[in-house]
Scaffold this motif. Structure first.
Motif, PDB file in Angstrom:
ATOM      1  N   ALA A 180       0.833  -1.204   0.000  1.00 23.70           N
ATOM      2  CA  ALA A 180       0.000   0.000   0.000  1.00 23.70           C
ATOM      3  C   ALA A 180       0.865   1.249   0.000  1.00 23.70           C
ATOM      4  N   SER A 181       1.938   1.244   0.783  1.00 30.33           N
ATOM      5  CA  SER A 181       2.828   2.403   0.853  1.00 30.33           C
ATOM      6  C   SER A 181       3.526   2.658  -0.483  1.00 30.33           C
ATOM      7  N   LYS A 182       4.004   1.605  -1.116  1.00 33.44           N
ATOM      8  CA  LYS A 182       4.661   1.766  -2.409  1.00 33.44           C
ATOM      9  C   LYS A 182       3.697   2.292  -3.464  1.00 33.44           C
ATOM     10  N   LEU A 183       2.478   1.773  -3.457  1.00 33.39           N
ATOM     11  CA  LEU A 183       1.490   2.248  -4.415  1.00 33.39           C
ATOM     12  C   LEU A 183       1.175   3.721  -4.196  1.00 33.39           C
ATOM     13  N   LEU A 184       1.087   4.131  -2.944  1.00 35.03           N
ATOM     14  CA  LEU A 184       0.796   5.523  -2.636  1.00 35.03           C
ATOM     15  C   LEU A 184       1.905   6.437  -3.166  1.00 35.03           C
ATOM     16  N   ASN A 185       3.139   6.006  -3.036  1.00 36.57           N
ATOM     17  CA  ASN A 185       4.257   6.793  -3.569  1.00 36.57           C
ATOM     18  C   ASN A 185       4.180   6.904  -5.086  1.00 36.57           C
ATOM     19  N   VAL A 186       3.866   5.783  -5.739  1.00 37.35           N
ATOM     20  CA  VAL A 186       3.749   5.800  -7.198  1.00 37.35           C
ATOM     21  C   VAL A 186       2.655   6.771  -7.638  1.00 37.35           C
ATOM     22  N   ILE A 187       1.541   6.766  -6.919  1.00 33.12           N
ATOM     23  CA  ILE A 187       0.410   7.623  -7.286  1.00 33.12           C
ATOM     24  C   ILE A 187       0.768   9.099  -7.134  1.00 33.12           C
ATOM     25  N   PHE A 188       1.387   9.462  -6.005  1.00 30.85           N
ATOM     26  CA  PHE A 188       1.638  10.881  -5.745  1.00 30.85           C
ATOM     27  C   PHE A 188       2.895  11.402  -6.428  1.00 30.85           C
ATOM     28  N   ASP A 189       3.709  10.523  -6.963  1.00 26.02           N
ATOM     29  CA  ASP A 189       4.802  10.988  -7.821  1.00 26.02           C
ATOM     30  C   ASP A 189       4.259  11.774  -9.005  1.00 26.02           C
ATOM     31  N   ALA A 190       3.041  11.444  -9.431  1.00 23.98           N
ATOM     32  CA  ALA A 190       2.453  12.086 -10.608  1.00 23.98           C
ATOM     33  C   ALA A 190       2.167  13.563 -10.373  1.00 23.98           C
ATOM     34  N   LEU A 191       2.068  13.998  -9.102  1.00 23.86           N
ATOM     35  CA  LEU A 191       1.771  15.399  -8.819  1.00 23.86           C
ATOM     36  C   LEU A 191       3.018  16.269  -8.696  1.00 23.86           C
ATOM     37  N   CYS A 192       4.184  15.675  -8.720  1.00 26.09           N
ATOM     38  CA  CYS A 192       5.415  16.454  -8.544  1.00 26.09           C
ATOM     39  C   CYS A 192       5.561  17.530  -9.622  1.00 26.09           C
ATOM     40  N   ARG A 193       5.470  17.128 -10.855  1.00 26.12           N
ATOM     41  CA  ARG A 193       5.676  18.081 -11.941  1.00 26.12           C
ATOM     42  C   ARG A 193       4.565  19.124 -12.026  1.00 26.12           C
ATOM     43  N   PRO A 194       3.261  18.730 -12.002  1.00 20.70           N
ATOM     44  CA  PRO A 194       2.212  19.763 -12.068  1.00 20.70           C
ATOM     45  C   PRO A 194       2.313  20.797 -10.958  1.00 20.70           C
ATOM     46  N   PHE A 195       2.616  20.358  -9.730  1.00 19.47           N
ATOM     47  CA  PHE A 195       2.728  21.312  -8.633  1.00 19.47           C
ATOM     48  C   PHE A 195       3.943  22.216  -8.813  1.00 19.47           C
ATOM     49  N   ARG A 196       5.079  21.624  -9.152  1.00 17.52           N
ATOM     50  CA  ARG A 196       6.299  22.423  -9.235  1.00 17.52           C
ATOM     51  C   ARG A 196       6.211  23.470 -10.346  1.00 17.52           C
ATOM     52  N   VAL A 197       5.659  23.094 -11.475  1.00 14.11           N
ATOM     53  CA  VAL A 197       5.533  24.047 -12.585  1.00 14.11           C
ATOM     54  C   VAL A 197       4.685  25.242 -12.163  1.00 14.11           C
ATOM     55  N   ARG A 198       3.571  24.999 -11.513  1.00 10.54           N
ATOM     56  CA  ARG A 198       2.692  26.097 -11.097  1.00 10.54           C
ATOM     57  C   ARG A 198       3.309  26.917  -9.974  1.00 10.54           C
ATOM     58  N   PHE A 199       4.044  26.265  -9.094  1.00 13.56           N
ATOM     59  CA  PHE A 199       4.695  26.993  -8.005  1.00 13.56           C
ATOM     60  C   PHE A 199       5.763  27.941  -8.551  1.00 13.56           C
ATOM     61  N   GLU A 200       6.580  27.452  -9.469  1.00 10.42           N
ATOM     62  CA  GLU A 200       7.629  28.302 -10.030  1.00 10.42           C
ATOM     63  C   GLU A 200       7.047  29.438 -10.865  1.00 10.42           C
ATOM     64  N   GLN A 201       5.937  29.181 -11.545  1.00 10.92           N
ATOM     65  CA  GLN A 201       5.288  30.252 -12.307  1.00 10.92           C
ATOM     66  C   GLN A 201       4.749  31.326 -11.371  1.00 10.92           C
ATOM     67  N   ALA A 202       4.247  30.904 -10.205  1.00  6.10           N
ATOM     68  CA  ALA A 202       3.700  31.872  -9.255  1.00  6.10           C
ATOM     69  C   ALA A 202       4.775  32.739  -8.627  1.00  6.10           C
ATOM     70  N   LEU A 203       6.035  32.307  -8.684  1.00  9.21           N
ATOM     71  CA  LEU A 203       7.144  33.073  -8.106  1.00  9.21           C
ATOM     72  C   LEU A 203       7.625  34.193  -9.021  1.00  9.21           C
ATOM     73  N   GLU A 204       7.036  34.329 -10.188  1.00 16.15           N
ATOM     74  CA  GLU A 204       7.440  35.385 -11.115  1.00 16.15           C
ATOM     75  C   GLU A 204       6.366  36.476 -11.135  1.00 16.15           C
ATOM     76  N   PRO A 205       6.733  37.723 -10.816  1.00 14.19           N
ATOM     77  CA  PRO A 205       8.048  38.184 -10.348  1.00 14.19           C
ATOM     78  C   PRO A 205       8.321  37.738  -8.917  1.00 14.19           C
ATOM     79  N   LEU A 206       9.571  37.785  -8.513  1.00 11.82           N
ATOM     80  CA  LEU A 206       9.974  37.277  -7.205  1.00 11.82           C
ATOM     81  C   LEU A 206       9.300  38.084  -6.099  1.00 11.82           C
ATOM     82  N   PRO A 207       8.583  37.417  -5.171  1.00  9.35           N
ATOM     83  CA  PRO A 207       7.896  38.131  -4.081  1.00  9.35           C
ATOM     84  C   PRO A 207       8.881  38.660  -3.041  1.00  9.35           C
ATOM     85  N   PRO A 208       8.407  39.438  -2.073  1.00 12.85           N
ATOM     86  CA  PRO A 208       9.286  39.966  -1.019  1.00 12.85           C
ATOM     87  C   PRO A 208       9.930  38.854  -0.190  1.00 12.85           C
TER      88      PRO A 208
END
Length: 335
Positions: A269-297
């Protein structure tokens, strides 16, 4: 005939009857212990059902008893029973595997829905049958792994789809509102995304534990999530001015417990959970980095780093030390 002769013959007949009754009793016990009944054989010939799984369970018990016979003086009987059981077992497990493989597709329903285990039909008996079928496959690790991979692939696709929908469309009827409405506020935007993922993690972990976990793991999962959810709520209340919103997150789903009769591989169950949530790494990171432009205080950056570190520690408790998603959050905190 004399009276003594009649008495002697009567005694002999009674003794023979007792011996015949004993042989019949022993024979019936042997048949009950080492052979399937007509109803059980008929159940194995049909599709997977509760009766099918009960017959398969008895077939496994017959197999174990036959192996014990091989260690006794009844080796011939043991070999015959083993040969009979082996052929039926292979056919039965093949049917169970095909059934589970077919039922895994409908698990692509929306993340966190109460019908995750209902295969899209809303029928709890179907959900229970799926769980029991997966549990039965523990005797065939290779087939069980194939089914786990199928479930993991289905839930990965469902989770990404639900995440994108929460970002762009929001919930049903527009409540809660789309998360990207607050994309201009990087702190609130990031918190809303992580809150949604945290809620989805609870639902996905419950689903994987119900399908592939043990009774002990499910109870621990329920207690751990309740504690962590209190922590998250406390953290959100502390920063209510930027981190709380009525539009934030989604329902965690029903955390009700389901009884376990037998345990499955501990880490599946733990391994499957890791496999499932690996899929959110890229979508979250792309949106997070886009939100940092321009650089906040600098102050905002510091609060972002604290927020990411907080959620990383919370999610690592669920996903494990080697999980990719908490590591990705820590990397984002250093951007």
């Amino acid at each position: 005939l004399g009276a003594s002769t009649v008495v002697l013959q009567t005694s002999e007949l009674r003794q023979r009857r007792r011996e015949a009754e004993l042989r019949a009793f022993v024979s019936q016990k042997f048949v009950d212990a080492f052979l399937l009944s007509d109803e059980e054989n008929a159940a194995l010939e049909r599709g997977v059902s509760p009766e099918f799984l009960k017959a398969l369970e008895k077939l496994e018990l017959i197999h174990e008893r036959a192996r014990m016979l091989l260690r006794s003086r009844q080796q011939r009987a043991g070999l015959e029973v083993l040969e009979m059981a082996a052929a039926k077992r292979e056919d039965a497990y093949e049917k169970v595997y095909r059934f589970v493989h077919t039922k895994c597709g409908p698990l692509e329903g929306g993340s966190g829905s109460d019908g995750d285990l209902d295969d899209g039909t809303g029928d709890d008996s179907s959900a229970r049958l799926l769980r029991e079928s997966i549990r039965a496959l523990r005797a065939r690790p290779v087939l069980l792994k194939y089914c786990a991979d199928e479930v993991g692939s289905a839930r990965r696709a469902a989770l990404v789809q639900s995440f994108v929908q929460a970002l762009t469309k929001g919930g049903r009827g527009g409540i809660p509102k789309p998360i990207e409405i607050h994309a201009h506020d990087v702190l609130r935007y990031t918190n809303d995304m992580l809150a949604w993922i945290h809620q989805a993690l609870a639902s996905e972990k419950e689903l994987m534990t119900r399908l592939f976990g043990s009774d002990k793991e499910e109870h621990e999962n329920d207690e751990k999530y309740a504690q962590n959810n209190d922590i998250v709520n406390s953290e959100d209340s502390h920063d209510a001015d930027v981190q709380e919103s009525p539009d934030n997150g989604a329902d965690a789903g029903d955390m009700s417990l389901t009884a376990r009769e037998q345990s499955l591989p501990k880490d599946m169950a733990s391994k499957l959970l890791n496999v499932i949530f690996d899929a959110l790494c890229r979508p979250f990171r792309v949106r997070f980095e886009q939100a940092l432009e321009p650089l906040p205080p600098v102050v905002t950056l510091f609060r972002l780093a604290s927020l990411l570190d907080f959620y990383s520690s919370i999610m690592r408790e669920h996903l494990g030390d080697n999980a990719a998603f908490p590591d990705m959050l820590l990397e984002c905190s250093t951007v």
